[in-house]
Enzyme design. Sequence first.
Site, mmCIF file in Angstrom:
data_model
loop_
_atom_site.group_PDB
_atom_site.id
_atom_site.type_symbol
_atom_site.label_atom_id
_atom_site.label_comp_id
_atom_site.label_asym_id
_atom_site.label_seq_id
_atom_site.Cartn_x
_atom_site.Cartn_y
_atom_site.Cartn_z
ATOM 1 C CG HIS A 76 -2.080 -0.901 1.142
ATOM 2 N ND1 HIS A 76 -3.143 -0.857 2.002
ATOM 3 C CD2 HIS A 76 -2.361 -1.884 0.244
ATOM 4 C CE1 HIS A 76 -4.034 -1.783 1.650
ATOM 5 N NE2 HIS A 76 -3.576 -2.427 0.598
ATOM 6 C CE1 TYR A 204 -4.902 3.539 9.299
ATOM 7 C CE2 TYR A 204 -5.217 3.583 11.680
ATOM 8 C CZ TYR A 204 -4.599 3.072 10.568
ATOM 9 O OH TYR A 204 -3.655 2.070 10.717
ATOM 10 N N PRO A 297 -3.313 -0.231 19.144
ATOM 11 C CG PRO A 297 -5.147 -1.568 18.576
ATOM 12 C CD PRO A 297 -4.484 -0.892 19.730
ATOM 13 C CE LYS A 301 4.816 2.830 13.560
ATOM 14 N NZ LYS A 301 5.039 2.371 12.213
ATOM 15 C CE1 TYR A 387 -0.906 3.655 9.914
ATOM 16 C CE2 TYR A 387 0.389 2.433 8.318
ATOM 17 C CZ TYR A 387 -0.753 2.571 9.078
ATOM 18 O OH TYR A 387 -1.735 1.602 9.008
HETATM 19 P P1 RFL Z 1 3.229 -12.547 21.411
HETATM 20 O O1 RFL Z 1 2.754 -12.656 19.984
HETATM 21 O O2 RFL Z 1 2.238 -12.281 22.461
HETATM 22 O O3 RFL Z 1 4.002 -13.890 21.729
HETATM 23 C C1 RFL Z 1 4.423 -14.218 23.025
HETATM 24 C C2 RFL Z 1 4.425 -15.717 23.149
HETATM 25 O O4 RFL Z 1 4.903 -16.059 24.470
HETATM 26 C C3 RFL Z 1 4.112 -17.118 24.950
HETATM 27 N N1 RFL Z 1 4.197 -17.213 26.405
HETATM 28 C C4 RFL Z 1 5.051 -18.038 27.045
HETATM 29 N N2 RFL Z 1 5.971 -18.888 26.583
HETATM 30 C C5 RFL Z 1 6.676 -19.612 27.502
HETATM 31 N N3 RFL Z 1 6.482 -19.503 28.857
HETATM 32 C C6 RFL Z 1 5.549 -18.672 29.348
HETATM 33 N N4 RFL Z 1 5.333 -18.612 30.651
HETATM 34 C C7 RFL Z 1 4.791 -17.889 28.435
HETATM 35 N N5 RFL Z 1 3.816 -16.973 28.566
HETATM 36 C C8 RFL Z 1 3.473 -16.570 27.340
HETATM 37 C C9 RFL Z 1 2.726 -16.799 24.434
HETATM 38 O O5 RFL Z 1 1.888 -17.960 24.432
HETATM 39 C C10 RFL Z 1 3.040 -16.291 23.035
HETATM 40 O O6 RFL Z 1 3.025 -17.329 22.079
HETATM 41 O O7 RFL Z 1 4.361 -11.438 21.543
HETATM 42 P P2 RFL Z 1 5.524 -10.969 20.500
HETATM 43 O O8 RFL Z 1 6.176 -12.162 19.871
HETATM 44 O O9 RFL Z 1 6.298 -9.967 21.242
HETATM 45 O O10 RFL Z 1 4.737 -10.282 19.290
HETATM 46 C C11 RFL Z 1 4.094 -9.074 19.507
HETATM 47 C C12 RFL Z 1 2.823 -9.019 18.653
HETATM 48 O O11 RFL Z 1 2.103 -10.227 18.764
HETATM 49 C C13 RFL Z 1 1.937 -7.868 19.125
HETATM 50 O O12 RFL Z 1 2.706 -6.698 19.334
HETATM 51 C C14 RFL Z 1 0.866 -7.507 18.123
HETATM 52 O O13 RFL Z 1 0.036 -8.585 17.792
HETATM 53 C C15 RFL Z 1 0.050 -6.396 18.768
HETATM 54 N N6 RFL Z 1 -1.216 -6.257 18.113
HETATM 55 C C16 RFL Z 1 -1.242 -5.571 16.969
HETATM 56 N N7 RFL Z 1 -0.079 -5.039 16.469
HETATM 57 C C17 RFL Z 1 -0.087 -4.378 15.295
HETATM 58 O O14 RFL Z 1 1.000 -3.953 14.843
HETATM 59 N N8 RFL Z 1 -1.291 -4.184 14.623
HETATM 60 C C18 RFL Z 1 -2.464 -4.726 15.075
HETATM 61 O O15 RFL Z 1 -3.486 -4.596 14.444
HETATM 62 C C19 RFL Z 1 -2.476 -5.443 16.289
HETATM 63 N N9 RFL Z 1 -3.616 -6.034 16.775
HETATM 64 C C20 RFL Z 1 -2.356 -6.859 18.659
HETATM 65 C C21 RFL Z 1 -3.552 -6.758 17.954
HETATM 66 C C22 RFL Z 1 -2.307 -7.573 19.873
HETATM 67 C C23 RFL Z 1 -3.427 -8.185 20.398
HETATM 68 N N10 RFL Z 1 -3.331 -8.833 21.693
HETATM 69 C C24 RFL Z 1 -2.068 -8.897 22.374
HETATM 70 C C25 RFL Z 1 -4.376 -9.245 22.493
HETATM 71 C C26 RFL Z 1 -4.679 -7.408 18.420
HETATM 72 C C27 RFL Z 1 -4.623 -8.133 19.640
HETATM 73 C C28 RFL Z 1 -5.859 -8.839 20.051
HETATM 74 C C1 PHB Z 2 -5.324 -4.604 11.129
HETATM 75 O O1 PHB Z 2 -5.658 -5.443 11.971
HETATM 76 O O2 PHB Z 2 -5.392 -4.837 9.907
HETATM 77 C C2 PHB Z 2 -4.837 -3.278 11.577
HETATM 78 C C3 PHB Z 2 -4.945 -2.936 12.923
HETATM 79 C C4 PHB Z 2 -4.505 -1.700 13.339
HETATM 80 C C5 PHB Z 2 -3.965 -0.809 12.427
HETATM 81 C C6 PHB Z 2 -3.838 -1.165 11.093
HETATM 82 C C7 PHB Z 2 -4.277 -2.409 10.672
HETATM 83 O O3 PHB Z 2 -3.560 0.425 12.829
#
Ligand code: RFL
Ligand code: PHB
Length: 394
Positions: A76, A204, A297, A301, A387
């Site tokens: 994009h 957005y 979110p 980032k 961004y």
């Molecule tokens: P993760 O993906 O949470 O992975 C951590 C892993 O550690 C495991 N764990 C353990 N392992 C061993 N021993 C233990 N005691 C443990 N306790 C936990 C967990 O099971 C898991 O597998 O962290 P990581 O790798 O740092 O990655 C970060 C990303 O996942 C996170 O920043 C993003 O997903 C955040 N986030 C979003 N980021 C974006 O950039 N755009 C988004 O749209 C966005 N949507 C989201 C999100 C995070 C969400 N969460 C945390 C609820 C939407 C949601 C719902």
């Molecule tokens: C997505 O889940 O696609 C997503 C979430 C937050 C953003 C952008 C994309 O800011």
Amino acid sequence: MAQTLRTDVVIVGAGPAGMLLSHLLEAEGIESIVVETRSQEYVASRIRAGILEHSSVELLTEAGLGARIEREGDEHRGIYLQWPHERHHLDFVDLTGRSVWVYGQTEVQKDLVAARSAAEQEIFYEAAEVTLHDLESERPAVTFTAGDEPVRIEARAVAGCDGSFGPCRAAVPDAVRQTWERVYPYSWLGVLADVAPSTDELIYAWHPDGFAMHSMRSATVSRLYLQVPNGTPVDQWSDDRIWQALATRLGHGQDGWELTPGPITDKSVLPMRSHVQTPMSHGSLFLAGDAAHIVPPTGAKGLNLAIADVALLAPALGALVRRGDEGPAQAYSDTALRRVWRCTHFSWWMTTMLHTSDDPFDAQLQLSQLHWLATSEAGRTGLAENYAGLPIGF
Ligand code: RFL
Ligand code: PHB
């Protein structure tokens, strides 16, 4: 008797931070073992982030993980920013020469699992009672049970990639760690729908009823979000109510644009908060990704920060393990935190600019900022630079 294993780095957590770190460490000639509490299927199926910034794609490509992004991802040029009666396209490529990619975290995770299994990476899934030991020594260890078997892994360093609920961040002593937190007074209701996106790039939208966003996962799957009050039960929002609210908030009253509804396949409420814990290392423990910081979110980032952390951490651990050079490992926390705070500010700024509150004064300031972005190239360039992402090591 516990089975005792030895490796260079024990990685706690098999999310994107942990799996990418094991991949980058291998390229540095460093061995690792990954320990994860959940099953492989559970980790693979979590629906989370959707946007990869420019530097993340560059890094994944350089690490040999770019083939499917190139084939199946969607590049994009920018985003749409809108409020009632106005929709403006911000073209990041024109403004900064950098683009972003729509490529879901589930896909990044699949690519990492495939690469690590091809490299025969040792991963313990469904580990219980994961405990860290001797972090202030040069011989830290992690113990856990796998099935009924106790296991102990000794290493030169432990990487805490265990997300916001794991034990690693709490292993930094209270006297050393500092935390900063901001809880926002609203949440996102997120839906996944089997319908072609009604837009070519993300929208957005500021609206008096609350923020809304239109994102996507593919040509046939849309991802949409609505601002809702904290504590909203998902079942308060029927599919009809969701589509109506999205149509109202995303409609901008011009050129006949319409949102096409479709079957909703997933619905959840996500609270929004910022959290930073410093320092990001202590003794032989190094935190990366959500284990050290959470952002709301709105700036897209979270995943990108996790990728940037491990891009710094892998060579730092390489220098430590291979040459006994502690310099880069000691600099890791300060270097990583520069980007963490930049992204924390950007995520806070996007969040507070776009989410409505009860205060009419706030609404006027928000509309003033949006108008400034629409009319000032300098304003748009600042948003675009943040961004699309600053270079790794910024
Ligand atoms: P993760 O993906 O949470 O992975 C951590 C892993 O550690 C495991 N764990 C353990 N392992 C061993 N021993 C233990 N005691 C443990 N306790 C936990 C967990 O099971 C898991 O597998 O962290 P990581 O790798 O740092 O990655 C970060 C990303 O996942 C996170 O920043 C993003 O997903 C955040 N986030 C979003 N980021 C974006 O950039 N755009 C988004 O749209 C966005 N949507 C989201 C999100 C995070 C969400 N969460 C945390 C609820 C939407 C949601 C719902
Ligand atoms: C997505 O889940 O696609 C997503 C979430 C937050 C953003 C952008 C994309 O800011």
